[in-house]
Design a protein around this motif. Structure first.
Motif, mmCIF file in Angstrom:
data_model
loop_
_atom_site.group_PDB
_atom_site.id
_atom_site.type_symbol
_atom_site.label_atom_id
_atom_site.label_comp_id
_atom_site.label_asym_id
_atom_site.label_seq_id
_atom_site.Cartn_x
_atom_site.Cartn_y
_atom_site.Cartn_z
ATOM 1 N N GLU A 74 -28.167 41.669 28.169
ATOM 2 C CA GLU A 74 -28.977 40.495 27.832
ATOM 3 C C GLU A 74 -30.440 40.658 28.236
ATOM 4 O O GLU A 74 -31.342 40.259 27.497
ATOM 5 N N ASN A 75 -30.713 41.253 29.381
ATOM 6 C CA ASN A 75 -32.104 41.416 29.835
ATOM 7 C C ASN A 75 -32.894 42.355 28.925
ATOM 8 O O ASN A 75 -34.050 42.076 28.589
ATOM 9 N N ARG A 76 -32.277 43.466 28.525
ATOM 10 C CA ARG A 76 -32.960 44.395 27.608
ATOM 11 C C ARG A 76 -33.147 43.751 26.234
ATOM 12 O O ARG A 76 -34.190 43.922 25.595
ATOM 13 N N ARG A 77 -32.124 43.003 25.781
ATOM 14 C CA ARG A 77 -32.224 42.317 24.492
ATOM 15 C C ARG A 77 -33.368 41.297 24.522
ATOM 16 O O ARG A 77 -34.176 41.222 23.602
ATOM 17 N N ARG A 78 -33.472 40.509 25.599
ATOM 18 C CA ARG A 78 -34.537 39.504 25.719
ATOM 19 C C ARG A 78 -35.919 40.167 25.765
ATOM 20 O O ARG A 78 -36.872 39.661 25.163
ATOM 21 N N ALA A 79 -36.036 41.297 26.455
ATOM 22 C CA ALA A 79 -37.321 42.015 26.500
ATOM 23 C C ALA A 79 -37.717 42.485 25.100
ATOM 24 O O ALA A 79 -38.885 42.384 24.705
ATOM 25 N N ALA A 80 -36.747 42.984 24.353
ATOM 26 C CA ALA A 80 -37.030 43.428 22.986
ATOM 27 C C ALA A 80 -37.427 42.248 22.109
ATOM 28 O O ALA A 80 -38.369 42.346 21.306
ATOM 29 N N LEU A 81 -36.744 41.127 22.259
ATOM 30 C CA LEU A 81 -37.096 39.927 21.489
ATOM 31 C C LEU A 81 -38.539 39.512 21.758
ATOM 32 O O LEU A 81 -39.285 39.176 20.824
ATOM 33 N N GLU A 113 -32.241 47.369 19.237
ATOM 34 C CA GLU A 113 -32.605 46.803 20.533
ATOM 35 C C GLU A 113 -32.310 45.313 20.681
ATOM 36 O O GLU A 113 -32.276 44.814 21.800
ATOM 37 N N VAL A 114 -32.111 44.631 19.568
ATOM 38 C CA VAL A 114 -31.729 43.218 19.639
ATOM 39 C C VAL A 114 -30.252 43.088 19.279
ATOM 40 O O VAL A 114 -29.433 42.697 20.102
ATOM 41 N N PHE A 115 -29.886 43.453 18.061
ATOM 42 C CA PHE A 115 -28.506 43.245 17.629
ATOM 43 C C PHE A 115 -27.545 44.314 18.137
ATOM 44 O O PHE A 115 -26.355 44.048 18.288
ATOM 45 N N GLY A 116 -28.040 45.480 18.448
ATOM 46 C CA GLY A 116 -27.180 46.537 18.976
ATOM 47 C C GLY A 116 -27.129 46.581 20.491
ATOM 48 O O GLY A 116 -26.410 47.403 21.061
ATOM 49 N N GLU A 117 -27.848 45.701 21.161
ATOM 50 C CA GLU A 117 -27.970 45.738 22.620
ATOM 51 C C GLU A 117 -27.009 44.767 23.294
ATOM 52 O O GLU A 117 -27.040 43.566 23.032
ATOM 53 N N ALA A 118 -26.172 45.284 24.190
ATOM 54 C CA ALA A 118 -25.218 44.444 24.929
ATOM 55 C C ALA A 118 -25.855 43.813 26.171
ATOM 56 O O ALA A 118 -25.460 42.719 26.572
#
Length: 136
Positions: A28-35, A21-26
């Motif tokens: 940016e919004n989903r990646r930031r939510a996971a972070l 969800e962070v490193f495999g996510e393209a």
């Protein structure tokens, strides 16, 4: 005897979800939510070229890496292992259905149910290790 303050299940979840969800996510919004959910606000990411602190910087590193390998997926190699408030997780990355182009380990230190520090080790036998270390 030191008592473990972090749940082994939570540490396994953090390692597994961070990989996808962070490193495999393209996106940016989903990646930031996971972070926000997985990482401490002052979390530190240690990667071969250097270290960064905080959600914004970690998202940038993950997004930049993702952009260089847009068709790669992360595939776990086994299950995360946990000792006290730390865990390690082996993985490979490459095009879906193919042998990994590079492999490595994530080692996380967890504080209050979130990743406080993540150390990324690239295996020396992988091409990515040689590319990254040649730039350092």
């Amino acid at each position: 005897m030191i008592q473990q303050s972090e749940s082994a299940e939570r540490i396994r979840e953090l390692l597994t979800r961070n990989l996808q969800e962070v490193f495999g996510e393209a996106d940016e919004n989903r990646r930031r939510a996971a972070l926000e959910e997985l990482w401490a606000a002052d979390g530190v990411l240690h990667v071969p070229p250097g270290s960064v602190v905080g959600h914004e910087a970690i998202s940038k590193v993950a997004g930049d890496l993702r952009a260089t390998h847009p068709n790669f997926v992360y595939t776990p190699s086994g299950k995360p292992q946990v000792v006290q408030n730390a865990g390690r997780f082996a993985w490979g990355s490459g095009p879906r259905g193919e042998a990994p182009a590079y492999t490595g380990w994530d080692v996380a230190i967890v504080r209050d149910g979130k990743i406080a520090a993540l150390y990324v080790f690239l295996d020396e036998t992988s091409g990515e290790f040689h590319r990254v270390t040649a730039q350092s």
